[in-house]
Design a protein around this motif. Sequence first.
Motif, PDB file in Angstrom:
ATOM      1  N   HIS A 245      88.463  33.115  29.595  1.00  0.00           N
ATOM      2  CA  HIS A 245      88.535  34.493  29.114  1.00  0.00           C
ATOM      3  C   HIS A 245      87.122  34.905  28.710  1.00  0.00           C
ATOM      4  N   ALA A 246      86.601  35.906  29.380  1.00  0.00           N
ATOM      5  CA  ALA A 246      85.201  36.276  29.168  1.00  0.00           C
ATOM      6  C   ALA A 246      85.009  37.779  29.325  1.00  0.00           C
ATOM      7  N   GLY A 247      83.911  38.280  28.784  1.00  0.00           N
ATOM      8  CA  GLY A 247      83.543  39.682  28.903  1.00  0.00           C
ATOM      9  C   GLY A 247      82.073  39.821  29.260  1.00  0.00           C
ATOM     10  N   VAL A 248      81.738  40.946  29.886  1.00  0.00           N
ATOM     11  CA  VAL A 248      80.372  41.208  30.330  1.00  0.00           C
ATOM     12  C   VAL A 248      79.964  42.592  29.850  1.00  0.00           C
ATOM     13  N   GLY A 249      78.736  42.726  29.378  1.00  0.00           N
ATOM     14  CA  GLY A 249      78.250  44.028  28.959  1.00  0.00           C
ATOM     15  C   GLY A 249      76.735  44.107  29.060  1.00  0.00           C
ATOM     16  N   VAL A 250      76.228  45.280  29.447  1.00  0.00           N
ATOM     17  CA  VAL A 250      74.782  45.533  29.506  1.00  0.00           C
ATOM     18  C   VAL A 250      74.418  46.371  28.295  1.00  0.00           C
ATOM     19  N   LEU A 251      73.674  45.776  27.383  1.00  0.00           N
ATOM     20  CA  LEU A 251      73.352  46.448  26.124  1.00  0.00           C
ATOM     21  C   LEU A 251      72.344  47.574  26.315  1.00  0.00           C
ATOM     22  N   LEU A 252      71.361  47.372  27.188  1.00  0.00           N
ATOM     23  CA  LEU A 252      70.312  48.372  27.427  1.00  0.00           C
ATOM     24  C   LEU A 252      70.132  48.542  28.938  1.00  0.00           C
ATOM     25  N   PRO A 253      70.886  49.448  29.566  1.00  0.00           N
ATOM     26  CA  PRO A 253      70.812  49.601  31.020  1.00  0.00           C
ATOM     27  C   PRO A 253      69.407  49.882  31.539  1.00  0.00           C
ATOM     28  N   ALA A 254      68.595  50.624  30.782  1.00  0.00           N
ATOM     29  CA  ALA A 254      67.261  50.987  31.254  1.00  0.00           C
ATOM     30  C   ALA A 254      66.347  49.789  31.444  1.00  0.00           C
ATOM     31  N   ALA A 255      66.729  48.633  30.892  1.00  0.00           N
ATOM     32  CA  ALA A 255      65.909  47.427  31.040  1.00  0.00           C
ATOM     33  C   ALA A 255      66.107  46.759  32.392  1.00  0.00           C
ATOM     34  N   PHE A 256      67.012  47.303  33.236  1.00  0.00           N
ATOM     35  CA  PHE A 256      67.358  46.667  34.504  1.00  0.00           C
ATOM     36  C   PHE A 256      67.060  47.591  35.679  1.00  0.00           C
ATOM     37  N   SER A 257      66.832  46.985  36.838  1.00  0.00           N
ATOM     38  CA  SER A 257      66.697  47.733  38.078  1.00  0.00           C
ATOM     39  C   SER A 257      67.266  46.906  39.220  1.00  0.00           C
ATOM     40  N   LYS A 258      67.599  47.590  40.302  1.00  0.00           N
ATOM     41  CA  LYS A 258      68.199  46.921  41.449  1.00  0.00           C
ATOM     42  C   LYS A 258      67.674  47.519  42.736  1.00  0.00           C
ATOM     43  N   MET A 259      67.817  46.769  43.807  1.00  0.00           N
ATOM     44  CA  MET A 259      67.616  47.277  45.170  1.00  0.00           C
ATOM     45  C   MET A 259      68.739  46.696  46.006  1.00  0.00           C
ATOM     46  N   ASP A 260      69.504  47.547  46.673  1.00  0.00           N
ATOM     47  CA  ASP A 260      70.688  47.092  47.402  1.00  0.00           C
ATOM     48  C   ASP A 260      70.565  47.241  48.916  1.00  0.00           C
ATOM     49  N   ASP A 261      69.393  47.637  49.424  1.00  0.00           N
ATOM     50  CA  ASP A 261      69.281  47.822  50.877  1.00  0.00           C
ATOM     51  C   ASP A 261      68.028  47.156  51.430  1.00  0.00           C
ATOM     52  N   ALA A 262      67.753  45.948  50.911  1.00  0.00           N
ATOM     53  CA  ALA A 262      66.559  45.219  51.373  1.00  0.00           C
ATOM     54  C   ALA A 262      66.901  44.391  52.594  1.00  0.00           C
ATOM     55  N   LYS A 263      66.256  44.682  53.693  1.00  0.00           N
ATOM     56  CA  LYS A 263      66.453  43.888  54.907  1.00  0.00           C
ATOM     57  C   LYS A 263      65.616  42.607  54.797  1.00  0.00           C
TER      58      LYS A 263
END
Length: 264
Positions: A245-263
């Motif tokens: 039994h677990a939970g997930v949360g991002v406390l400060l979203p602005a501290a993260f970045s992503k790239m989802d279309d890298a070939k």
Amino acid sequence: VLAGMGATVLTGLRSTLEIPRFESATAATWNTEIGSATAVTESTARVDLTLKRSAVTMELSRQALVQASPQLDKAIMQHLTRCLLELLEYGAMNGDGASNSPVGIRSTAGIGAVVGGTDGAQLDFTHLADMEKAPEIANCPPTENAGFIVNGATKRWLRTKAAGTNLPYIWTGGERPLLGWRAGVTGNLPSNLSKGASGAVCSSLLYSADWSQLLLGIYGGGIDLTVDRVTKAAEGKIKITAALHAGVGVLLPAAFSKMDDAKT
């Protein structure tokens, strides 16, 4: 890999953990000697580590257990534990909140997003620099917990991709291989995403200026193990069930970045 990057792991939780945070709607201003102070309007957001359940089960013959050495017990425990923790890590990165999954980093509103192109783009040094820039322009400077997380295909690509003409490869090796930051590698980040006409060849990457802003909450005592010697007794079997039994949360979203279309 998330714990290794510095994610905050909270154990022994009972009730749903709710953590408030303030989001500024106005900024401070310079005032005259006797001018009125600026009223800062804050909106309150809340990070909920909503409890999510995952469970796995396996059946073994009684004879196998009777004849087994203690090492088998350890191997079974490790196998079931690894299975559940792998799912937790996958959910923390990729969960979209559907089908009882948590909301992971990639689906969290407010994180930085670097876009390669209409049909994706071959991953380059500038994309990594843009991912690094996203938290900084949101006033989230890097900490000792900063770094990238990539999949194996991305690591292989960066090992053979030069940063520029007559420059070294982007993945430099050592403890800080990407732009001078630490880097974790996991198969839990997809390498088969599609963008436009790209086909299922795009990879996802994550960066954070501070991975401790990702919260992983473990409820209860951790992995709950149940050994059922009754239900399958007539068949000479024992059923072992492990639950988390677990939970997930991002406390400060602005501290993260992503790239989802890298070939890659």
